[in-house]
Scaffold this motif. Structure first.
Motif, mmCIF file in Angstrom:
data_model
loop_
_atom_site.group_PDB
_atom_site.id
_atom_site.type_symbol
_atom_site.label_atom_id
_atom_site.label_comp_id
_atom_site.label_asym_id
_atom_site.label_seq_id
_atom_site.Cartn_x
_atom_site.Cartn_y
_atom_site.Cartn_z
ATOM 1 N N ARG A 212 22.413 23.777 11.609
ATOM 2 C CA ARG A 212 23.723 24.409 11.728
ATOM 3 C C ARG A 212 23.507 25.918 11.858
ATOM 4 O O ARG A 212 22.466 26.441 11.448
ATOM 5 C CB ARG A 212 24.592 24.092 10.511
ATOM 6 C CG ARG A 212 24.924 22.611 10.360
ATOM 7 C CD ARG A 212 25.815 22.404 9.155
ATOM 8 N NE ARG A 212 27.054 23.175 9.285
ATOM 9 C CZ ARG A 212 28.261 22.641 9.226
ATOM 10 N NH1 ARG A 212 28.412 21.332 9.060
ATOM 11 N NH2 ARG A 212 29.331 23.387 9.339
ATOM 12 N N PRO A 213 24.477 26.657 12.405
ATOM 13 C CA PRO A 213 24.289 28.102 12.578
ATOM 14 C C PRO A 213 24.032 28.810 11.251
ATOM 15 O O PRO A 213 24.704 28.557 10.251
ATOM 16 C CB PRO A 213 25.618 28.554 13.197
ATOM 17 C CG PRO A 213 26.131 27.345 13.900
ATOM 18 C CD PRO A 213 25.729 26.180 13.029
ATOM 19 N N SER A 214 23.033 29.709 11.263
ATOM 20 C CA SER A 214 22.716 30.516 10.092
ATOM 21 C C SER A 214 22.962 32.004 10.336
ATOM 22 O O SER A 214 23.010 32.790 9.392
ATOM 23 C CB SER A 214 21.259 30.300 9.672
ATOM 24 O OG SER A 214 20.378 30.661 10.722
ATOM 25 N N LEU A 215 23.104 32.398 11.614
ATOM 26 C CA LEU A 215 23.381 33.795 11.953
ATOM 27 C C LEU A 215 24.177 33.825 13.247
ATOM 28 O O LEU A 215 23.858 33.107 14.197
ATOM 29 C CB LEU A 215 22.086 34.590 12.130
ATOM 30 C CG LEU A 215 22.262 36.052 12.562
ATOM 31 C CD1 LEU A 215 22.813 36.893 11.411
ATOM 32 C CD2 LEU A 215 20.947 36.654 13.057
ATOM 33 N N ASN A 216 25.215 34.648 13.252
ATOM 34 C CA ASN A 216 26.011 34.856 14.454
ATOM 35 C C ASN A 216 25.980 36.339 14.809
ATOM 36 O O ASN A 216 26.675 37.142 14.187
ATOM 37 C CB ASN A 216 27.456 34.392 14.240
ATOM 38 C CG ASN A 216 28.290 34.525 15.512
ATOM 39 O OD1 ASN A 216 27.780 34.897 16.566
ATOM 40 N ND2 ASN A 216 29.569 34.223 15.414
ATOM 41 N N GLN A 217 25.127 36.688 15.760
ATOM 42 C CA GLN A 217 25.111 38.061 16.278
ATOM 43 C C GLN A 217 26.169 38.104 17.379
ATOM 44 O O GLN A 217 25.903 37.888 18.552
ATOM 45 C CB GLN A 217 23.729 38.407 16.830
ATOM 46 C CG GLN A 217 23.589 39.867 17.248
ATOM 47 C CD GLN A 217 22.199 40.165 17.778
ATOM 48 O OE1 GLN A 217 21.280 39.370 17.622
ATOM 49 N NE2 GLN A 217 22.031 41.318 18.410
ATOM 50 N N ALA B 203 26.959 38.358 11.609
ATOM 51 C CA ALA B 203 27.494 37.671 10.434
ATOM 52 C C ALA B 203 26.473 36.627 9.990
ATOM 53 O O ALA B 203 26.100 35.751 10.771
ATOM 54 C CB ALA B 203 28.819 36.993 10.757
ATOM 55 N N SER B 204 25.992 36.746 8.750
ATOM 56 C CA SER B 204 25.128 35.719 8.178
ATOM 57 C C SER B 204 25.987 34.567 7.678
ATOM 58 O O SER B 204 27.056 34.776 7.093
ATOM 59 C CB SER B 204 24.306 36.305 7.019
ATOM 60 O OG SER B 204 23.371 37.233 7.497
ATOM 61 N N LEU B 205 25.503 33.347 7.921
ATOM 62 C CA LEU B 205 26.286 32.159 7.610
ATOM 63 C C LEU B 205 25.538 31.262 6.641
ATOM 64 O O LEU B 205 24.303 31.202 6.653
ATOM 65 C CB LEU B 205 26.589 31.375 8.896
ATOM 66 C CG LEU B 205 27.202 32.160 10.067
ATOM 67 C CD1 LEU B 205 27.295 31.268 11.294
ATOM 68 C CD2 LEU B 205 28.571 32.704 9.693
ATOM 69 N N ASN B 206 26.285 30.564 5.826
ATOM 70 C CA ASN B 206 25.702 29.512 5.005
ATOM 71 C C ASN B 206 25.338 28.364 5.940
ATOM 72 O O ASN B 206 26.212 27.786 6.595
ATOM 73 C CB ASN B 206 26.696 29.041 3.938
ATOM 74 C CG ASN B 206 26.114 28.009 3.005
ATOM 75 O OD1 ASN B 206 25.627 26.979 3.441
ATOM 76 N ND2 ASN B 206 26.190 28.268 1.697
ATOM 77 N N ALA B 207 24.048 28.043 6.015
ATOM 78 C CA ALA B 207 23.575 27.073 6.995
ATOM 79 C C ALA B 207 23.997 25.650 6.669
ATOM 80 O O ALA B 207 23.707 24.736 7.445
ATOM 81 C CB ALA B 207 22.062 27.154 7.106
ATOM 82 N N THR B 208 24.675 25.448 5.546
ATOM 83 C CA THR B 208 25.186 24.113 5.202
ATOM 84 C C THR B 208 26.685 24.009 5.422
ATOM 85 O O THR B 208 27.175 23.088 6.072
ATOM 86 C CB THR B 208 24.849 23.769 3.741
ATOM 87 O OG1 THR B 208 23.439 23.798 3.575
ATOM 88 C CG2 THR B 208 25.369 22.390 3.390
ATOM 89 N N THR B 209 27.415 25.018 4.909
ATOM 90 C CA THR B 209 28.877 24.966 5.009
ATOM 91 C C THR B 209 29.425 25.725 6.206
ATOM 92 O O THR B 209 30.560 25.504 6.618
ATOM 93 C CB THR B 209 29.503 25.557 3.735
ATOM 94 O OG1 THR B 209 29.200 26.962 3.665
ATOM 95 C CG2 THR B 209 28.970 24.860 2.489
ATOM 96 N N GLY B 210 28.641 26.685 6.745
ATOM 97 C CA GLY B 210 29.113 27.513 7.843
ATOM 98 C C GLY B 210 29.911 28.717 7.410
ATOM 99 O O GLY B 210 30.354 29.508 8.245
#
Length: 687
Positions: free
Chosen positions: A321-326, A366-373
């Motif tokens: 799942r996404p962990s970082l959104n640049q 934006a850093s993301l929680n790779a489990t919950t998003g």
């Protein structure tokens, strides 16, 4: 225009004004020519429009230079500019991937095994305009269509002339084609055995005494598997890509000796890397205006503007799942150059000039929680770099001997550096504003070429050059799981010192040979240095020292041609202090051996068949030499078979032997390059 929480200035008016200026020049050409003719009272007012800059100086032959003509650029297996340029051994990107399956920010270009990170150490110019991304320093290779070029000049070694700051490994000059080469109209449509397609077209009408070129390209596909079968998971996907480019270039004579050149272009690039949702996009809009005078006082005046953006979604290799959104990286580059060639004497060609470059940009992440998003933090990272260069260079022709010497002074500045991070609630947790820095760098070069006869020429040169770290290197950390690489706002400029000697032979008119031995050392080279398990930091190591031999050969025997290139390089890192573990190691991503050979056959007019064999030696993935990318040898093919009336069948083949090419090996996690791929389609040329 609103990007993230930043407002970007609208630059469309500037681009439109460039086109308007050029178009008015085209429309007014006949009147200008008539007026000049009246004033000359019948004198010869022949106007020759080239669309190029000033001619090469006589001492260009003193340096290790290779020129690829139009047919070499077009006749490749993939149809991509990086494939064409790799015919010159020693040319490399940070990774072996091409612009279908590489992260664009890793497509830095270098020569002579002076790699080390993904930033370009080679200055790349298109019609005199620097092409490096203002924020990252990579080259937007997918936006450069080889079918629109007339030639590429590759000069290995440091440069001190216009825009010379940044040419620590060399310079690549790309020259656009005009109506004589493009025809009134041309187009091609090809598809490969996976269903990927490549469509390009151009119109090049003559307008008065000038011309215009309108062009566009669109290529797309589901791509190929970069992940080996044994490592694929349900989230694994092929390297899908979708690219487009569009441009307008116009050239108009203002007088018989002065011409105006204008360009506006735009491109879009979307790629998916390894996992579903791991999408990367880059967008660009460029505009430039160049005035070239070829009279007694030769001159060249250039101004350009770049607006770029970049986005990248990183997908976790454990949760998928996404962990970082640049989500936005708006950046702007702008600059210009003025070069004068005053009439000193018949024996001297003196060049005086100044250039200016500026780059500014901000990365929003934006850093993301790779489990919950869920968003866990947000960052804004950026700054501004500038460089003002003053240069002078003189070529002195003494019969069979040509001497050259040049000096360049650069006033550089690193300003407005910042790093801001906030938590999920929007509370600022880190706010760094870095102190500005300025300074002067001096660079020089000199050389000589001695023509012992019509068949033998000896050459030698020595040079220094400098490169300023990019905004990305200074301020932006990144992660390629599980390795984290820190930025370093204290990075200093790289400094090249090098020399070379060479021999050019033409034993018979059909055969040309070149041999160069070089020794180049980049002090304070920027590298990604391992400082702990899964932790790296960008640092200035003491130096990267590269010594080697480069050889070229070109044979023309009737309908058969053979071109070869070989680079043997011994490159070592010199490091001390906290980076001492790297001392004596080979720089990351740099092979010892690179070679290329192309066999061509032209059995009849408009027929073209060629085979290209390329070899890249083993290289290390990382700075500590723990992961190896094995050597790779590939065979490509190209064929063009005329059907008549300007229509031809085109066939291309990449990696005909289906060799497994490793492009990444991070602790056993592998990425692969293009497998065997066969293309077929039609090309049409009118006029």
């Amino acid at each position: 225009m609103l990007v993230g929480d930043r407002v970007l200035p609208d630059r469309s008016a500037f681009a439109v004004s460039l086109v308007a200026v050029a178009w008015s020049g085209l429309a007014g050409t006949p009147a200008l020519a008539d007026t000049a003719g009246d004033a000359a009272a019948g004198a010869d007012q022949t106007i020759v429009v080239t669309g190029r800059g000033l001619d090469l100086p006589p001492a260009a032959a003193a340096y290790d230079r290779v020129e690829l003509p139009r047919e070499r650029l077009e006749q490749t297996g993939s149809g991509r500019i990086e494939d064409a340029l790799s015919a010159v051994a020693g040319f490399q990107q940070f990774r072996r991937s091409d612009s279908r399956s590489a992260n664009p920010s890793a497509q830095g270009v270098t020569l002579r095994a002076l790699g080390g990170n993904a930033t370009s150490r080679t200055l790349v110019l298109l019609d005199g305009v620097p092409q490096a991304d203002p924020f990252f320093g990579y080259i937007p290779l997918s936006a450069i269509d080889p079918s629109l070029l007339s030639a590429a000049r590759i000069t290995r070694g440091g440069g001190t002339g216009g825009f010379g700051a940044g040419a620590v490994a060399g310079t690549i000059e790309l020259l656009s084609a005009g109506p004589d080469e493009l025809g009134v109209a041309q187009g091609s449509l090809l598809a490969d055995d996976r269903g990927d397609t490549d469509l390009s077209a151009s119109l090049a009408p003559r307008l008065g005494q000038g011309f215009a070129v309108v062009s566009g390209q669109w290529d797309r596909g589901e791509g190929f598997w970069t992940t080996p079968l044994s490592q694929r998971v349900p989230a694994s996907v092929k390297a899908a890509y979708r690219n487009w480019t569009a441009g307008l270039r116009s050239v108009a004579p203002l007088t018989p000796e002065i011409e105006l050149q204008a360009r506006v272009s735009a491109y879009g690039d979307k790629r998916t890397l390894r996992f579903a949702g791991a999408d990367t996009t880059s967008l660009g809009q460029d505009a430039s205006l160049r005035l070239v005078g070829r009279g007694r006082w030769g001159f060249e005046a250039l101004a350009y503007l770049q607006a770029r953006d970049f986005t990248n979604i990183v997908v976790s290799s454990t949760t998928f799942r996404p962990s970082l959104n640049q989500y936005a990286t708006p950046s702007t580059g702008w600059g210009g150059k003025l070069e004068l060639r005053p009439p000193v004497s018949a024996e001297h060609l003196l060049r005086l000039g100044a250039d200016w470059r500026a780059a500014s940009g901000t990365a929003f992440e934006a850093s993301l929680n790779a489990t919950t998003g869920a968003v866990t933090s947000r960052r804004a990272i950026g700054g501004r770099n500038t460089d003002l260069g003053l240069f002078a260079e003189d070529d002195w022709t003494l019969g069979v001997l040509v001497l050259t010497a040049g000096l360049r002074a650069d006033r550089w500045a690193v300003e407005d550096g910042n790093f801001t991070e906030s938590n999920a609630a929007g509370l600022v947790t880190t706010s760094n504003a870095y102190a500005p820095r300025t300074g002067w760098d001096l660079s020089a070069r000199g050389g000589a070429v001695l023509h012992l006869s019509q068949t033998i020429a000896l050459r030698g040169s020595a040079y220094t050059s400098t490169r300023q770290p990019t905004l990305n290197e200074l301020y932006r950390p990144f992660t390629v799981f599980p390795v984290v690489t820190r930025a370093n706002a204290a990075l200093g400029n790289e400094r090249l010192a090098g020399f070379e000697v060479g021999l050019d032979l033409t034993p018979i008119p059909a055969l040309t040979l070149g041999l160069t031995a070089f020794d180049n050392r980049v002090r304070h080279a920027i590298a990604n240095v391992t400082i702990a398990t899964n932790l790296r930091e960008r640092r200035n190591v003491d130096a990267i020292h590269a010594r080697g031999i480069e050889a070229t050969a070109a044979l023309r025997l009737g309908k058969v041609s053979l071109d070869g290139s070989l680079a043997l390089t011994d490159a070592k890192v010199e490091a001390s202090g906290t980076s001492a573990a790297l001392n004596g190691m080979r720089p990351a991503q740099t092979p010892k051996v690179a070679a290329s050979a192309t066999l061509g056959w032209h059995p009849a007019r408009n027929w073209a068949l060629s085979l290209t064999l390329k070899h890249v030696g083993a290289q290390y993935e990382d700075d500590l030499q723990t992961d190896v990318l094995p050597a790779a040898t590939t065979l490509d093919a190209h064929a063009e078979l005329p059907l008549g009336s300007g229509v031809a069948l085109v066939f291309r083949a990449e990696n005909l032997t289906d060799r497994m090419v490793f492009t990444r090996n991070q602790a056993g996690s592998i990425d692969l390059g293009a497998p065997r791929t066969v293309w077929g389609g039609l090309r049409v040329k009118i006029g």
